[in-house]
Design a protein around this motif. Structure first.
Motif, PDB file in Angstrom:
ATOM      1  N   LEU A  38      56.238  31.220  53.536  1.00  0.00           N
ATOM      2  CA  LEU A  38      55.979  31.830  55.066  1.00  0.00           C
ATOM      3  C   LEU A  38      55.593  33.183  54.927  1.00  0.00           C
ATOM      4  O   LEU A  38      54.491  33.474  55.521  1.00  0.00           O
ATOM      5  N   GLN A  86      53.450  22.651  55.302  1.00  0.00           N
ATOM      6  CA  GLN A  86      53.809  23.335  56.583  1.00  0.00           C
ATOM      7  C   GLN A  86      53.518  24.687  56.744  1.00  0.00           C
ATOM      8  O   GLN A  86      53.226  25.242  57.990  1.00  0.00           O
ATOM      9  N   ARG A  87      53.522  25.500  55.723  1.00  0.00           N
ATOM     10  CA  ARG A  87      53.556  26.897  55.994  1.00  0.00           C
ATOM     11  C   ARG A  87      51.927  27.725  55.825  1.00  0.00           C
ATOM     12  O   ARG A  87      51.503  28.407  56.342  1.00  0.00           O
ATOM     13  N   TRP A 125      66.030  29.111  60.309  1.00  0.00           N
ATOM     14  CA  TRP A 125      65.423  27.659  59.898  1.00  0.00           C
ATOM     15  C   TRP A 125      65.073  26.982  61.254  1.00  0.00           C
ATOM     16  O   TRP A 125      63.920  26.527  61.256  1.00  0.00           O
ATOM     17  N   GLN A 140      61.828  27.853  63.168  1.00  0.00           N
ATOM     18  CA  GLN A 140      60.578  27.745  62.616  1.00  0.00           C
ATOM     19  C   GLN A 140      60.248  26.119  62.728  1.00  0.00           C
ATOM     20  O   GLN A 140      59.152  25.879  62.370  1.00  0.00           O
ATOM     21  N   GLN A 141      61.243  25.109  63.060  1.00  0.00           N
ATOM     22  CA  GLN A 141      61.243  23.856  62.851  1.00  0.00           C
ATOM     23  C   GLN A 141      59.920  23.352  63.890  1.00  0.00           C
ATOM     24  O   GLN A 141      59.301  22.277  63.574  1.00  0.00           O
ATOM     25  N   VAL A 166      56.932  23.967  62.133  1.00  0.00           N
ATOM     26  CA  VAL A 166      56.771  23.364  60.896  1.00  0.00           C
ATOM     27  C   VAL A 166      56.295  21.772  61.365  1.00  0.00           C
ATOM     28  O   VAL A 166      55.641  21.129  60.690  1.00  0.00           O
TER      29      VAL A 166
END
Lengths: 317, 239
Positions: free
Chosen positions: A142, A199-200, B116, B119-120, B123
């Motif tokens: 990230l 994902q990042r 977390w 961010q999901q 993501v």
């Protein structure tokens, strides 16, 4: 007791011994298996060959000795490919603290191999940088996407004749201000760290993956959706890449044959310096011997079971 | 015997030690198992400090001073003492072992979960968004020929359309297997559901096959290590 019943009762340790003997024998017999590289492996080769000259490649090396059989072949191929193209690279791990040392050992061996062949010897700080270990893949990837210079701040590298310098003063990273400036990011992994990278970072940098056979099925959807530009899966992926390195893509040999065909694609040259067919080609033939043994054991076991059931008075479970 | 040969010989002993579990779990196996675990834990501790905590936290907290060759010290980076509050927050995680103060461990866990969870959404979309989009594939060919050596851009050849159709059918049938909200009735829905189960089984079989190959690769590499790297390379002195 019939032969079929005896086969049913073979001690598993005898099977392990047969496997060890067959695999050992396979390593001493050179068998060249013709192959048609998977499109995902071929695309990875093409993506690496398409990296513009002078660009730096980011390698996330998330494997250790527990997957050496597959991952070391991947990592060796990657290093040989990058070095044959004179591309600079940085490497680090975001999955396992032991991974950087395993990568360092492999890198040192490849550098020595090239030195023995009279090829250019890659130098730390000049041609590559070792960033070590970053705890927490999510936070690392990230941060790399948001601000690469902040994510890697505080990191220093050795450089011949200059002692220890900031990584940003090194020729490897002096032109890299953000992750978009990297030529490509390649994740060599035996875990789900490739998922985190996709994902990042997949919208910011071209990603390639070199993964184990266990992780492969979870990465192929990323390839199908073009979230990664190429994937080499397992031992087949190691051999595929070596095959592409040895034969190029859409490249005619002396007899006018094309060994690796990508319909409609452009021509990619083969690698003309250093080793191409190496660990992958050595292990791939042996893998076939092991698989033949497995198939034979399954067939014999099933036939034995069927035959024992046919025996008058045999119990049916 | 050279240092390299001694090192490789010890590794071969360790290989035999760990593989000896295939025969039976013995003290010989447990000895090497404990060495392996101890080494891994010790190495992890050092690597975490050296590569992460020292460079990413300690140096940033204290700042750094460069000393030139003539002994003049200059500030290379300022220290940010705000980083010092991270240590007690992190250490609170270990309060989970205290019956009286284990509530404190929930503070760092809560912070991690909060970051977390936040961010999901992104993501999830980054993972599955492109996959959903790329699943919408054309199934009607524009030409009935197979893909030629030089395909024309924009044409969908019969073989490509067939591949796409198999993909779409697999996707829909596998999805239908997970329809639990209502009872599936009728030949079409039950048939689709059954096909979905078949497709899943074929997929699991392929994944299992890939896993078996991965395991074989480990054995092959260990055997190569013993015969090629150790015996041929280090003991007999070959290449």
């Amino acid at each position: 007791m019939t032969i079929w019943e005896k086969l049913q009762a073979v001690d598993r340790r005898i099977l392990y011994l047969i496997l060890a003997v067959c695999v050992s024998a396979g390593l001493f017999i050179t068998i060249e298996i013709p192959t048609d590289p998977d499109p995902s492996s071929r695309d990875l080769y093409q993506a690496i060959m398409d990296i513009p000259e002078g660009k730096t490649v980011i390698i996330q090396s998330d494997w250790t000795n527990s997957t050496r059989g597959e991952s070391m072949g991947h990592f060796e191929n990657l290093l040989r490919l990058l070095m044959s193209r004179n591309l600079k690279f940085v490497f680090y791990s975001a999955a396992d603290p032991i991974a950087p040392q395993v990568a360092r050992t492999t890198l040192a061996r490849i550098i020595k191999e090239r030195k023995d062949e009279g090829l250019y010897e890659y130098q730390i700080g000049e041609d590559y940088i070792d960033l070590g270990y970053f705890a927490n893949a999510e936070a690392t990837n990230l941060n790399m996407g948001i601000d690469l210079r902040n994510a890697w701040s505080g990191k220093r590298t050795k450089k011949a004749g200059a002692g220890e310098i900031s990584i940003w003063e090194s020729p490897v990273l002096k032109d890299v201000r953000k992750i978009e400036d990297a030529g490509m990011m390649i994740v060599v992994t035996a875990s789900a760290s490739i998922d985190v990278a996709v994902q990042r970072l997949n919208k910011k940098v071209s990603i390639g993956a070199m993964v184990t056979g266990v992780v492969g099925p979870t990465v192929l959807p990323f390839y199908q959706a073009k979230q990664v530009n190429g994937v080499a899966v397992g031992l087949k992926g190691v051999y595929d890449l070596e095959y592409c390195m040895a034969n190029g893509v859409n490249l005619k040999d002396e007899d006018g044959n094309i060994k690796v065909l990508n319909k409609g694609g452009k021509e990619y040259p083969k690698i003309t310096e250093g080793k191409t067919l190496a660990r992958g080609s050595k292990y791939y033939g042996t893998l076939h011997i092991a698989l033949i043994l497995l198939i034979l054991a399954v067939v014999l076991g099933n036939v034995g079971m069927a035959m024992s059931r046919k025996k008058p008075g045999a119990k049916r479970s | 015997m050279s240092y390299l040969a001694i090192k490789l010989t010890l590794a071969v002993f360790a290989t035999f030690g760990l593989y000896s579990v295939l025969y039976r779990e013995t003290r010989f196996y447990r000895f090497f198992e404990h060495i392996y675990l101890g080494l891994a834990a010790g190495y992890t501790l050092v690597a975490t400090w050296k590569d992460t905590l020292y460079t990413e936290w300690w140096i940033k907290m204290l700042g750094k001073t460069d000393v030139s060759a003539d002994g003049v010290a200059t500030v290379a980076s300022n220290g940010f003492w705000i980083y010092s509050i991270l240590a007690p927050i992190g250490l609170m995680g270990y309060m989970v072992f205290s019956k009286k103060h284990n509530w404190m461990s929930k503070i760092p866990i809560g912070i991690i979960l909060g970051i977390w969870s936040g961010q999901q959404l992104e993501v999830w979309w980054n993972t599955y968004g492109p996959q959903i989009y790329s699943s919408a594939l054309p199934v009607i060919p524009t030409t009935w020929s197979f893909v030629p050596a030089q395909p024309v851009a924009g044409e969908l050849y019969a073989s490509q359309a067939l591949t796409n159709a198999i993909f779409i059918f697999t996707l829909i049938s596998a999805f239908s297997y997970f329809l639990f909200s209502f009872e599936l009735k009728g030949k079409f829905l039950t048939g689709l559901n059954t096909m979905g189960r078949w497709m899943l089984m074929i997929g699991f079989g392929a994944i299992f096959g890939s896993t078996v190959m991965a395991r074989f690769a480990l054995v092959i590499d260990r055997m190569s290590y013993i015969w090629n790297e150790w015996l041929q390379g280090a003991i007999l002195g070959g290449s």
